[in-house]
Design an enzyme around this catalytic site. Structure first.
Site, PDB file in Angstrom:
ATOM      1  N   ALA A  11       0.810  -1.223   0.000  1.00  0.00           N
ATOM      2  CA  ALA A  11       0.000   0.000   0.000  1.00  0.00           C
ATOM      3  C   ALA A  11       0.836   1.263   0.000  1.00  0.00           C
ATOM      4  O   ALA A  11       0.338   2.333  -0.336  1.00  0.00           O
ATOM      5  CB  ALA A  11      -0.941  -0.002   1.193  1.00  0.00           C
ATOM      6  N   ARG A  16       9.607   8.397  -0.383  1.00  0.00           N
ATOM      7  CA  ARG A  16      11.057   8.607  -0.431  1.00  0.00           C
ATOM      8  C   ARG A  16      11.700   8.104  -1.733  1.00  0.00           C
ATOM      9  O   ARG A  16      12.864   8.365  -1.999  1.00  0.00           O
ATOM     10  CB  ARG A  16      11.724   7.940   0.776  1.00  0.00           C
ATOM     11  CG  ARG A  16      11.645   8.833   2.014  1.00  0.00           C
ATOM     12  CD  ARG A  16      12.307   8.189   3.198  1.00  0.00           C
ATOM     13  NE  ARG A  16      11.441   7.225   3.854  1.00  0.00           N
ATOM     14  CZ  ARG A  16      11.858   6.327   4.748  1.00  0.00           C
ATOM     15  NH1 ARG A  16      13.142   6.267   5.069  1.00  0.00           N
ATOM     16  NH2 ARG A  16      11.000   5.492   5.307  1.00  0.00           N
ATOM     17  N   LYS A  23       5.996   2.331  -5.317  1.00  0.00           N
ATOM     18  CA  LYS A  23       7.302   1.808  -4.887  1.00  0.00           C
ATOM     19  C   LYS A  23       7.553   0.366  -5.323  1.00  0.00           C
ATOM     20  O   LYS A  23       8.638   0.045  -5.816  1.00  0.00           O
ATOM     21  CB  LYS A  23       7.418   1.923  -3.365  1.00  0.00           C
ATOM     22  CG  LYS A  23       8.694   1.297  -2.824  1.00  0.00           C
ATOM     23  CD  LYS A  23       9.021   1.731  -1.423  1.00  0.00           C
ATOM     24  CE  LYS A  23       8.141   1.092  -0.397  1.00  0.00           C
ATOM     25  NZ  LYS A  23       8.626   1.389   0.971  1.00  0.00           N
ATOM     26  N   THR A  82       0.161  -1.970   9.711  1.00  0.00           N
ATOM     27  CA  THR A  82       0.301  -3.258   9.027  1.00  0.00           C
ATOM     28  C   THR A  82      -0.848  -4.222   9.356  1.00  0.00           C
ATOM     29  O   THR A  82      -1.266  -5.005   8.502  1.00  0.00           O
ATOM     30  CB  THR A  82       1.645  -3.924   9.390  1.00  0.00           C
ATOM     31  OG1 THR A  82       1.824  -3.853  10.815  1.00  0.00           O
ATOM     32  CG2 THR A  82       2.815  -3.223   8.732  1.00  0.00           C
ATOM     33  N   GLY A 142      10.930  -4.265  15.236  1.00  0.00           N
ATOM     34  CA  GLY A 142      10.214  -4.918  16.328  1.00  0.00           C
ATOM     35  C   GLY A 142      11.101  -6.011  16.909  1.00  0.00           C
ATOM     36  O   GLY A 142      11.804  -6.696  16.180  1.00  0.00           O
ATOM     37  N   ARG A 317      18.443  -8.094 -29.355  1.00  0.00           N
ATOM     38  CA  ARG A 317      17.204  -7.499 -28.831  1.00  0.00           C
ATOM     39  C   ARG A 317      16.089  -8.532 -28.810  1.00  0.00           C
ATOM     40  O   ARG A 317      16.236  -9.637 -29.340  1.00  0.00           O
ATOM     41  CB  ARG A 317      16.845  -6.299 -29.701  1.00  0.00           C
ATOM     42  CG  ARG A 317      17.814  -5.123 -29.491  1.00  0.00           C
ATOM     43  CD  ARG A 317      17.519  -3.994 -30.441  1.00  0.00           C
ATOM     44  NE  ARG A 317      16.112  -3.617 -30.390  1.00  0.00           N
ATOM     45  CZ  ARG A 317      15.473  -2.984 -31.377  1.00  0.00           C
ATOM     46  NH1 ARG A 317      16.109  -2.685 -32.495  1.00  0.00           N
ATOM     47  NH2 ARG A 317      14.205  -2.674 -31.255  1.00  0.00           N
ATOM     48  N   ALA A 364      29.731  -7.457 -43.907  1.00  0.00           N
ATOM     49  CA  ALA A 364      29.818  -6.254 -43.077  1.00  0.00           C
ATOM     50  C   ALA A 364      28.881  -5.173 -43.601  1.00  0.00           C
ATOM     51  O   ALA A 364      28.775  -4.972 -44.806  1.00  0.00           O
ATOM     52  CB  ALA A 364      31.250  -5.736 -43.080  1.00  0.00           C
ATOM     53  N   TYR A 371      11.485  -1.488 -42.086  1.00  0.00           N
ATOM     54  CA  TYR A 371      10.431  -0.547 -41.672  1.00  0.00           C
ATOM     55  C   TYR A 371      10.226   0.487 -42.759  1.00  0.00           C
ATOM     56  O   TYR A 371      11.191   1.100 -43.243  1.00  0.00           O
ATOM     57  CB  TYR A 371      10.890   0.121 -40.369  1.00  0.00           C
ATOM     58  CG  TYR A 371       9.884   1.018 -39.708  1.00  0.00           C
ATOM     59  CD1 TYR A 371       8.579   0.576 -39.476  1.00  0.00           C
ATOM     60  CD2 TYR A 371      10.238   2.299 -39.299  1.00  0.00           C
ATOM     61  CE1 TYR A 371       7.656   1.410 -38.849  1.00  0.00           C
ATOM     62  CE2 TYR A 371       9.323   3.134 -38.674  1.00  0.00           C
ATOM     63  CZ  TYR A 371       8.029   2.682 -38.454  1.00  0.00           C
ATOM     64  OH  TYR A 371       7.131   3.503 -37.839  1.00  0.00           O
TER      65      TYR A 371
HETATM   66  C1  UD1 Z   1       7.351  -3.272  10.633  1.00  0.00           C
HETATM   67  C2  UD1 Z   1       7.076  -4.133  11.857  1.00  0.00           C
HETATM   68  C3  UD1 Z   1       8.373  -4.325  12.638  1.00  0.00           C
HETATM   69  C4  UD1 Z   1       9.439  -4.922  11.753  1.00  0.00           C
HETATM   70  C5  UD1 Z   1       9.643  -4.075  10.514  1.00  0.00           C
HETATM   71  C6  UD1 Z   1      10.563  -4.759   9.548  1.00  0.00           C
HETATM   72  C7  UD1 Z   1       4.772  -3.658  12.493  1.00  0.00           C
HETATM   73  C8  UD1 Z   1       3.885  -2.929  13.424  1.00  0.00           C
HETATM   74  N1  UD1 Z   1       6.082  -3.503  12.668  1.00  0.00           N
HETATM   75  O1  UD1 Z   1       7.701  -2.000  11.110  1.00  0.00           O
HETATM   76  O2  UD1 Z   1       8.151  -5.171  13.765  1.00  0.00           O
HETATM   77  O3  UD1 Z   1      10.648  -5.062  12.455  1.00  0.00           O
HETATM   78  O4  UD1 Z   1       8.380  -3.863   9.822  1.00  0.00           O
HETATM   79  O5  UD1 Z   1      10.899  -3.889   8.500  1.00  0.00           O
HETATM   80  O6  UD1 Z   1       4.293  -4.367  11.643  1.00  0.00           O
HETATM   81  N2  UD1 Z   1       2.090  -1.110   5.132  1.00  0.00           N
HETATM   82  C9  UD1 Z   1       0.879  -1.059   4.503  1.00  0.00           C
HETATM   83  N3  UD1 Z   1      -0.143  -0.378   5.111  1.00  0.00           N
HETATM   84  C10 UD1 Z   1       0.006   0.247   6.305  1.00  0.00           C
HETATM   85  C11 UD1 Z   1       1.270   0.192   6.925  1.00  0.00           C
HETATM   86  C12 UD1 Z   1       2.286  -0.496   6.315  1.00  0.00           C
HETATM   87  O7  UD1 Z   1       0.700  -1.604   3.412  1.00  0.00           O
HETATM   88  O8  UD1 Z   1      -0.976   0.840   6.790  1.00  0.00           O
HETATM   89  C13 UD1 Z   1       3.209  -1.843   4.473  1.00  0.00           C
HETATM   90  C14 UD1 Z   1       4.335  -0.901   4.085  1.00  0.00           C
HETATM   91  O9  UD1 Z   1       4.159  -0.425   2.745  1.00  0.00           O
HETATM   92  C15 UD1 Z   1       5.540  -1.781   4.223  1.00  0.00           C
HETATM   93  C16 UD1 Z   1       5.186  -2.735   5.352  1.00  0.00           C
HETATM   94  O10 UD1 Z   1       3.773  -2.711   5.429  1.00  0.00           O
HETATM   95  O11 UD1 Z   1       5.734  -2.556   3.062  1.00  0.00           O
HETATM   96  C17 UD1 Z   1       5.853  -2.384   6.662  1.00  0.00           C
HETATM   97  O12 UD1 Z   1       5.399  -1.106   7.075  1.00  0.00           O
HETATM   98  P1  UD1 Z   1       6.335  -0.097   7.840  1.00  0.00           P
HETATM   99  O13 UD1 Z   1       5.561   1.120   8.134  1.00  0.00           O
HETATM  100  O14 UD1 Z   1       7.605   0.052   7.116  1.00  0.00           O
HETATM  101  O15 UD1 Z   1       6.585  -0.887   9.202  1.00  0.00           O
HETATM  102  P2  UD1 Z   1       7.731  -0.648  10.241  1.00  0.00           P
HETATM  103  O16 UD1 Z   1       7.347   0.458  11.136  1.00  0.00           O
HETATM  104  O17 UD1 Z   1       9.028  -0.555   9.565  1.00  0.00           O
END
Ligand code: UD1
Ligand code: CA
Length: 454
Positions: A11, A16, A23, A82, A142, A317, A364, A371
């Site tokens: 999502a 960045r 992404k 997440t 985490g 190609r 050569a 085309y």
């Molecule tokens: C998350 C984990 C963390 C782990 C880390 C590893 C949780 C709460 N934490 O943290 O324990 O060590 O990943 O990188 O899960 N995403 C969505 N929708 C959302 C939020 C996130 O699709 O509402 C997707 C993001 O695009 C990404 C992934 O979930 O691909 C992780 O989200 P991110 O916000 O990076 O989690 P972290 O805080 O890094």
């Protein structure tokens, strides 16, 4: 094995990345990160997949559908965490029975074998397993709370006590969980935490509460590294290439300078293949046994038969099919063309939309003029044809087997077998002309400079 469904979180728009492309569609080794993840999951034998994407991401759907047939999509309108993202997949999996694996569209280097190991932790008493990694820089991840093989909780960085922050076993985010258990506990997630998000990681304690143990599997960090910006993308590209080069060598290819050879995720290289420095493989390339690819060649969408020699400085190609033992030399471009067994095009040519028979020799500077400004046309060249240097073949055109084409010819009509085809302006020789010309010119120059001096 129980039936398997993938839930892929994709999502994030990836601010960045500074990109108009979502992404997960950015590429590593010529394949989008999302496709890497889907291929890894597909190889596990997943029967279903749900991709959770953000609003307005038709390109994500377009990318995923051809990889996993019947792939479903769920939109997460607001990024509430997440746990919330996974919840979006609930209705798509309402009828599903089996195991769900949660993957991340921006974590592309995960290996099928690692996911298999994670799945192997599941059993009647252990209905959830979490993939983790060990690091001496755990900040931001985490942390696993529990014993060597089982955990009872995951603590996010912002919620961790100073003591918990010292834990070096970290959560990758990837989990495997029984489908029924998942949908029973996901709705119980709360957002009462430091970030105010629905944490998927809180599933661990909810699972324990529901009387199942939660196992862990560990892997190396690069497999679960995520991409947030293009510097991280390039780090994972390098990691991928390093491994692909090693794999090619271990499978029997010689790479003289491995660090200068770039593979695509789907490149297939045979045995006893020699790859000189500075060679780039785009997507969809298959190289047969005993092929030599000389320096500075660029190969994409091509199949190269056994024993062929490509380059130096060759460009293959999409649609190039090079027959066994054929030679494609320097500054030769081949597009959508079949080159017969043992045929040769060694210097400065363009062969596009063509069929070249076995044993033919393309001189050569030969160009297939495929085309006309509106459409592409076919050039067919039979076996053992000799095409003289600097020939233009105006397609559509057919050259019969055994034909000789005189150098410099422009071939505008079909040529029957074993004929000579020659189109040249008559040669005109004027004896002594050059000498007279030089004398006239030199005299004029001398007169002009005298006039200036006056
Ligand atoms: C998350 C984990 C963390 C782990 C880390 C590893 C949780 C709460 N934490 O943290 O324990 O060590 O990943 O990188 O899960 N995403 C969505 N929708 C959302 C939020 C996130 O699709 O509402 C997707 C993001 O695009 C990404 C992934 O979930 O691909 C992780 O989200 P991110 O916000 O990076 O989690 P972290 O805080 O890094
Ligand atoms: Ca992250």
């Amino acid at each position: 094995m129980a039936d398997l469904a993938l839930v892929v979180l994709a999502a994030g728009m990836g601010t960045r990345m500074k990109s108009s492309l979502p992404k997960v569609l950015h590429k590593i080794a010529g394949r989008s990160m999302l496709a890497h993840v889907l291929h890894a999951g597909k190889a596990l034998g997943a029967s279903q997949a749900v991709i959770v994407h953000g609003p307005e991401m038709p390109a994500v759907q377009k990318e995923a559908s051809p990889i996993i047939a019947g792939c479903q999509f769920a939109e997460q309108k607001d990024r509430l965490g997440t746990g919330h993202a996974v919840l979006m997949a609930k209705s798509a999996l309402a009828e599903f029975k089996g195991t769900v694996i949660v993957l991340y569209g921006d974590v592309p280097l995960i290996k099928t074998a690692t996911l298999k190991d994670l799945l192997s932790k599941l059993n009647a008493k252990t209905k959830m397993a979490v993939l983790g990694f060990e690091t001496d820089k755990p900040h931001g991840y985490g942390r696993f709370i529990g014993t060597k093989n089982y955990i009872t909780d995951i603590r996010e960085e912002l919620d961790a006590s100073p003591k918990e922050k010292k834990i070096t076993r970290c959560n990758s985010g990837i989990i495997a969980i029984d489908n029924d258990l998942l949908w029973k506990i996901v709705p119980k997630l709360s957002n009462k935490n430091a970030k105010g998000e629905y944490y998927l990681t809180d599933l661990v304690k909810l699972a324990v509460k529901a009387k199942t143990s939660v196992a862990i599997a560990m892997c190396d960090q690069v497999q679960v590294a995520g991409v947030n910006d293009r510097t991280q993308l390039s780090i994972l590209e390098t990691a991928f290439q390093t491994e692909a080069r090693k794999a090619a060598m271990l499978d029997g290819a010689t790479l003289i300078d491995p660090s200068t050879v770039y593979f695509s995720a789907d490149t297939k290289i045979g045995k006893d293949v020699l790859i000189e420095p500075n060679v780039v493989f785009g997507p969809k390339v298959t190289i047969g046994d005993g092929v030599e690819i000389l320096a500075f060649s660029h190969i994409e969408g091509a199949v190269v038969g056994e024993g062929a020699r490509i380059g130096p400085y060759a460009r293959l190609r999409p649609g190039a099919e090079i027959g066994a033992n054929a030679h494609i030399g320097n500054f030769v471009e081949i597009k959508k063309a079949k080159i017969g067994v043992g045929a040769k095009a060694n210097h400065l040519s363009y062969i596009g939309d063509a069929i070249v028979g076995a044993g033919s020799n393309i001189g050569a500077g030969t160009i297939t003029c495929n085309y006309d400004g509106y459409e592409k046309h076919l050039t067919e060249i039979g076996e053992k044809v000799f095409v003289g240097s600097n020939t233009s073949l105006i397609a559509p055109v057919r050259i019969g087997a055994g034909v000789n084409i005189a150098a410099g010819s422009v071939i505008t009509a079909d040529v029957p077998e074993d004929a000579l085809a020659m189109s040249r302006a008559p040669l005109d020789i004027k004896e002594g002309w050059a000498k007279r010309y030089r004398a006239v010119k030199a005299a004029r120059k001398a007169e002009n400079s005298k006039a200036k001096d006056k």
